[in-house]
Every structure is written in structure tokens, then in C-alpha cells.
Write a protein that holds these residues in place. Sequence first.
Motif, PDB file in Angstrom:
ATOM      1  N   CYS A  99      -1.354  -7.901  -5.839  1.00 44.77           N
ATOM      2  CA  CYS A  99      -2.195  -7.202  -4.780  1.00 44.77           C
ATOM      3  C   CYS A  99      -1.573  -5.827  -4.944  1.00 44.77           C
ATOM      4  O   CYS A  99      -0.389  -5.578  -4.873  1.00 44.77           O
ATOM      5  CB  CYS A  99      -1.518  -7.820  -3.533  1.00 44.77           C
ATOM      6  N   ARG A 101      -1.475  -3.668  -2.596  1.00 40.96           N
ATOM      7  CA  ARG A 101      -0.966  -3.401  -1.288  1.00 40.96           C
ATOM      8  C   ARG A 101       0.414  -3.628  -1.104  1.00 40.96           C
ATOM      9  O   ARG A 101       1.184  -3.024  -0.771  1.00 40.96           O
ATOM     10  CB  ARG A 101      -1.696  -3.453   0.072  1.00 40.96           C
ATOM     11  N   CYS A 102       0.801  -4.971  -1.368  1.00 37.48           N
ATOM     12  CA  CYS A 102       1.848  -5.564  -0.996  1.00 37.48           C
ATOM     13  C   CYS A 102       2.784  -5.743  -2.022  1.00 37.48           C
ATOM     14  O   CYS A 102       3.851  -6.210  -2.072  1.00 37.48           O
ATOM     15  CB  CYS A 102       1.788  -6.961   0.186  1.00 37.48           C
ATOM     16  N   LEU A 136      -6.650  -6.962  -3.424  1.00 36.99           N
ATOM     17  CA  LEU A 136      -5.937  -7.347  -2.315  1.00 36.99           C
ATOM     18  C   LEU A 136      -5.857  -8.861  -2.153  1.00 36.99           C
ATOM     19  O   LEU A 136      -6.724  -9.664  -2.243  1.00 36.99           O
ATOM     20  CB  LEU A 136      -6.703  -6.637  -1.105  1.00 36.99           C
ATOM     21  N   CYS A 140      -3.418  -9.456   2.976  1.00 39.15           N
ATOM     22  CA  CYS A 140      -3.779  -8.047   3.149  1.00 39.15           C
ATOM     23  C   CYS A 140      -5.088  -7.550   3.291  1.00 39.15           C
ATOM     24  O   CYS A 140      -5.464  -6.766   4.046  1.00 39.15           O
ATOM     25  CB  CYS A 140      -3.415  -7.333   1.904  1.00 39.15           C
TER      26      CYS A 140
END
Length: 146
Positions: A99, A101-102, A136, A140
Amino acid sequence: MAVVEESTGREAVIQRLRDVGLRVTGPRLEVLQVLAAGGHMDVESITAAARERLGTLTSQAVYEMLRHFQETGLAAKFDRPGLPAVFEIAGAPHQHALCVRCGRVENVEAEVPRPAGGTLAAWRMDGGAEVVFKGLCPDCRKAPQD
């Protein structure tokens, strides 16, 4: 029943340590059990989880154990750009989804593509290949963007 499963899991972890020639110690056993529980964890998460049962354990000690586990084929490391690396129990070859984003990492069963049209004809390939799918994660995707 849970006690039997925990005991069986513990015995399997002890045997794995012995099979690769590592001395069975409380900290090694606990860290390997944390990894065996599944998932991809960074050193701080592994340390915190193992420390809950051991009482004291340093991140440096966990780094050393993970290095030994990697050298003996018990654990694998996955580097995440810009984030701490994560570790998992070594197993059958697989790919990863990351991912962006995270930083969550998941295992993916996928065939690794072969290089196209002899672009690496002069190379001897014996180190394997790794494909990382970036996107993602479900959490997310649901979360509002900042």
C-alpha cells in the motif's frame, strides 16, 4: 484446546530453531513465535509483541535475531521505500502487494514474468525475481483522502 495448539505451535518453533542449528533461547523462541503468527511486521512491532510476554527485550537484540533468522532461512525481509522494513516467516516463493499510503504489505500468489526477448541474454539468473504490486489497501481506499 487452545493450550494444545499453543504447545504444538511452540514445539514446532523449537524444532525449526534446532533444524537450522540455532540454540533455543527464550527471546529467539518468542520472536520466532511472533513471526509465525503471520503478517509482515517491522522490528518495533516484533519487539513490542515479544516484550509483552518476555518483559524485557531490546530492538537491537531483535535485529540480531532477525539477521540470524534470515541467514538460516527462517525469516525473510521485505524493504518498503521510505518506511521500516518488515519481516515474515520464510516460506514458499511469493510476491507482495504494498500500500503506497500506509505501507501495509500482503502476500500475493503470482507468476513472475520472464524478461522479454533476450534483453538479459548475457546474464545468468539464479537469484530469483520479485514483483511488487503497488496500490491502495482496502482500508486506505475506504478512508477519506487528506
